[in-house]
Design a protein around this motif. Structure first.
Motif, PDB file in Angstrom:
ATOM      1  N   LYS A  69      -5.976  -0.669 -12.324  1.00  0.00           N
ATOM      2  CA  LYS A  69      -5.820  -1.458 -11.110  1.00  0.00           C
ATOM      3  C   LYS A  69      -6.303  -0.637  -9.933  1.00  0.00           C
ATOM      4  N   VAL A  70      -6.945  -1.314  -8.988  1.00  0.00           N
ATOM      5  CA  VAL A  70      -7.359  -0.634  -7.764  1.00  0.00           C
ATOM      6  C   VAL A  70      -6.686  -1.325  -6.585  1.00  0.00           C
ATOM      7  N   TRP A  71      -6.078  -0.512  -5.743  1.00  0.00           N
ATOM      8  CA  TRP A  71      -5.496  -1.037  -4.512  1.00  0.00           C
ATOM      9  C   TRP A  71      -6.493  -0.805  -3.387  1.00  0.00           C
ATOM     10  N   LEU A  72      -6.888  -1.872  -2.702  1.00  0.00           N
ATOM     11  CA  LEU A  72      -7.769  -1.729  -1.539  1.00  0.00           C
ATOM     12  C   LEU A  72      -6.873  -1.809  -0.316  1.00  0.00           C
ATOM     13  N   VAL A  73      -6.675  -0.658   0.288  1.00  0.00           N
ATOM     14  CA  VAL A  73      -5.590  -0.547   1.269  1.00  0.00           C
ATOM     15  C   VAL A  73      -6.128  -0.243   2.661  1.00  0.00           C
ATOM     16  N   GLY A  74      -5.605  -0.940   3.655  1.00  0.00           N
ATOM     17  CA  GLY A  74      -5.941  -0.638   5.048  1.00  0.00           C
ATOM     18  C   GLY A  74      -5.046   0.475   5.556  1.00  0.00           C
ATOM     19  N   ALA A  75      -5.667   1.496   6.164  1.00  0.00           N
ATOM     20  CA  ALA A  75      -4.899   2.638   6.674  1.00  0.00           C
ATOM     21  C   ALA A  75      -4.534   2.447   8.138  1.00  0.00           C
ATOM     22  N   GLY A  76      -4.921   1.306   8.719  1.00  0.00           N
ATOM     23  CA  GLY A  76      -4.621   1.086  10.133  1.00  0.00           C
ATOM     24  C   GLY A  76      -5.588   1.836  11.031  1.00  0.00           C
ATOM     25  N   PRO A  77      -5.360   1.745  12.342  1.00  0.00           N
ATOM     26  CA  PRO A  77      -6.347   2.232  13.305  1.00  0.00           C
ATOM     27  C   PRO A  77      -6.384   3.744  13.492  1.00  0.00           C
ATOM     28  N   GLY A  78      -5.371   4.450  13.055  1.00  0.00           N
ATOM     29  CA  GLY A  78      -5.381   5.899  13.246  1.00  0.00           C
ATOM     30  C   GLY A  78      -3.980   6.484  13.317  1.00  0.00           C
ATOM     31  N   ASP A  79      -3.126   5.891  14.128  1.00  0.00           N
ATOM     32  CA  ASP A  79      -1.751   6.374  14.212  1.00  0.00           C
ATOM     33  C   ASP A  79      -1.084   6.188  12.849  1.00  0.00           C
ATOM     34  N   PRO A  80      -0.661   7.288  12.203  1.00  0.00           N
ATOM     35  CA  PRO A  80      -0.098   7.157  10.854  1.00  0.00           C
ATOM     36  C   PRO A  80       1.146   6.266  10.821  1.00  0.00           C
ATOM     37  N   GLU A  81       1.816   6.104  11.947  1.00  0.00           N
ATOM     38  CA  GLU A  81       3.008   5.253  11.963  1.00  0.00           C
ATOM     39  C   GLU A  81       2.641   3.774  11.959  1.00  0.00           C
ATOM     40  N   LEU A  82       1.363   3.474  12.099  1.00  0.00           N
ATOM     41  CA  LEU A  82       0.946   2.073  12.028  1.00  0.00           C
ATOM     42  C   LEU A  82       0.518   1.670  10.614  1.00  0.00           C
ATOM     43  N   LEU A  83       0.794   2.526   9.640  1.00  0.00           N
ATOM     44  CA  LEU A  83       0.593   2.135   8.236  1.00  0.00           C
ATOM     45  C   LEU A  83       1.626   1.069   7.875  1.00  0.00           C
ATOM     46  N   THR A  84       1.287   0.197   6.946  1.00  0.00           N
ATOM     47  CA  THR A  84       2.298  -0.755   6.474  1.00  0.00           C
ATOM     48  C   THR A  84       3.165  -0.083   5.400  1.00  0.00           C
ATOM     49  N   LEU A  85       4.352  -0.642   5.195  1.00  0.00           N
ATOM     50  CA  LEU A  85       5.220  -0.112   4.141  1.00  0.00           C
ATOM     51  C   LEU A  85       4.540  -0.268   2.782  1.00  0.00           C
ATOM     52  N   LYS A  86       3.776  -1.349   2.657  1.00  0.00           N
ATOM     53  CA  LYS A  86       3.095  -1.593   1.386  1.00  0.00           C
ATOM     54  C   LYS A  86       2.020  -0.533   1.127  1.00  0.00           C
ATOM     55  N   ALA A  87       1.352  -0.124   2.193  1.00  0.00           N
ATOM     56  CA  ALA A  87       0.345   0.939   2.054  1.00  0.00           C
ATOM     57  C   ALA A  87       1.028   2.237   1.621  1.00  0.00           C
ATOM     58  N   VAL A  88       2.168   2.523   2.221  1.00  0.00           N
ATOM     59  CA  VAL A  88       2.889   3.751   1.876  1.00  0.00           C
ATOM     60  C   VAL A  88       3.305   3.714   0.402  1.00  0.00           C
ATOM     61  N   LYS A  89       3.768   2.553  -0.060  1.00  0.00           N
ATOM     62  CA  LYS A  89       4.176   2.427  -1.474  1.00  0.00           C
ATOM     63  C   LYS A  89       2.989   2.617  -2.399  1.00  0.00           C
ATOM     64  N   ALA A  90       1.856   2.020  -2.040  1.00  0.00           N
ATOM     65  CA  ALA A  90       0.663   2.154  -2.886  1.00  0.00           C
ATOM     66  C   ALA A  90       0.232   3.619  -2.937  1.00  0.00           C
TER      67      ALA A  90
END
Ligand code: SAH
Length: 245
Positions: free
Chosen positions: A4-25
């Motif tokens: 499986k491949v997760w295609l994940v958005g890391a957001g604009p730059g501020d690491p706190e703007l990651l989604t919880l789902k991105a962090v889990k992946a």
């Protein structure tokens, strides 16, 4: 894990703007393939993963897209949990859907994870309400950069009544200005040029359609930056008044 491949958005730059789902992946990733615009600080969420940089900024040494495809496929077929991490949202000028389609065609399960796209983040970080009630009836995301050098429909954009958010526009300011002026947009339409949105080094240069190229030069505007073109780029009025008082 099945392939499986997760295609994940890391957001604009501020690491706190990651989604919880991105962090889990990221937490379950064995391989993380990252673009240049991804803030390496987000890699704290995948301390044991192998990180493979595959960035390709315009004009720099690049990793061909076909190579990235094949690499993702190879790792996935080895049974590895692969996260393909892209700046902003994977599907906003990010080729996320191309990669997803290609992987699916090759029998690999794909999951797309949203990220906050730079244009929306940059505007909000600078207090610009892109769809301010009574002022802008919508927002249009456009890229100034096309692979085939085709031109945008400037008159349609100029007269859309929506705020324009332009990606990859720093090297194309003169073309954008000329196109929108020829398309009927007024010369003093407010413009905000936002560099490094959401990062500590974020800078915000306010200008007008006619003056934006000149002002960007004096400001030494550099990529990555987004342009916000429209009445709302004069916001936040109260804050600006407070600053100049
Ligand atoms: N998928 C990304 C966009 C990739 S295209 C997203 O959703 O944000 C690359 C362009 O995005 C850059 O040329 C720039 O216009 C914009 N960009 C990306 N990160 C940015 C940032 N932190 N600040 C300003 N613009 C940014």
């Amino acid at each position: 894990m099945s392939a499986k491949v997760w295609l994940v958005g890391a957001g604009p730059g501020d690491p706190e703007l990651l989604t919880l789902k991105a962090v889990k992946a990221l937490a379950q990733a064995e391989i993380v393939m990252i673009d240049d615009l991804v803030n390496p600080a987000v890699l704290e969420h995948c301390p044991t993963a192998r990180v493979v940089p595959v960035g390709k900024r315009g004009g720099c040494r690049s990793t061909p897209q076909a190579f990235i495809h094949r690499l993702m496929l190879r790792y996935a077929r080895q049974g590895k949990c692969v996260v393909r991490l892209k700046g902003g949202d994977p599907c906003i000028f990010g080729r996320g859907s191309e990669e997803a389609d290609w992987l699916s065609e090759h029998g690999i399960e794909v999951e797309l994870v949203n990220g906050i796209t730079a244009g929306l983040a940059g505007a909000t970080q600078c207090g610009i309400p892109l769809t301010l009630r009574g002022v802008a009836r919508g927002v249009t995301l456009v890229t100034a950069h096309t692979q085939d050098d085709s031109t945008l429909n400037w008159p349609a954009l100029a007269q859309s009544g929506t705020t324009l958010v332009v990606y990859m526009g720093v090297a194309k300011l003169a073309d954008i200005r000329d196109g929108l002026l020829a398309g009927g947009m007024r010369a003093d339409m407010p413009v905000a040029m936002i560099e490094n949105a959401s990062l500590p080094q974020q800078r915000d240069c306010r200008s007008s359609l006619a003056a934006m190229q000149h002002d960007a030069l004096s400001f030494r505007l550099k990529s990555p930056a987004i342009l916000v073109i429209g009445e709302v780029a004069a916001e936040p009025q109260a804050l600006q008044l407070a600053i100049s008082a």
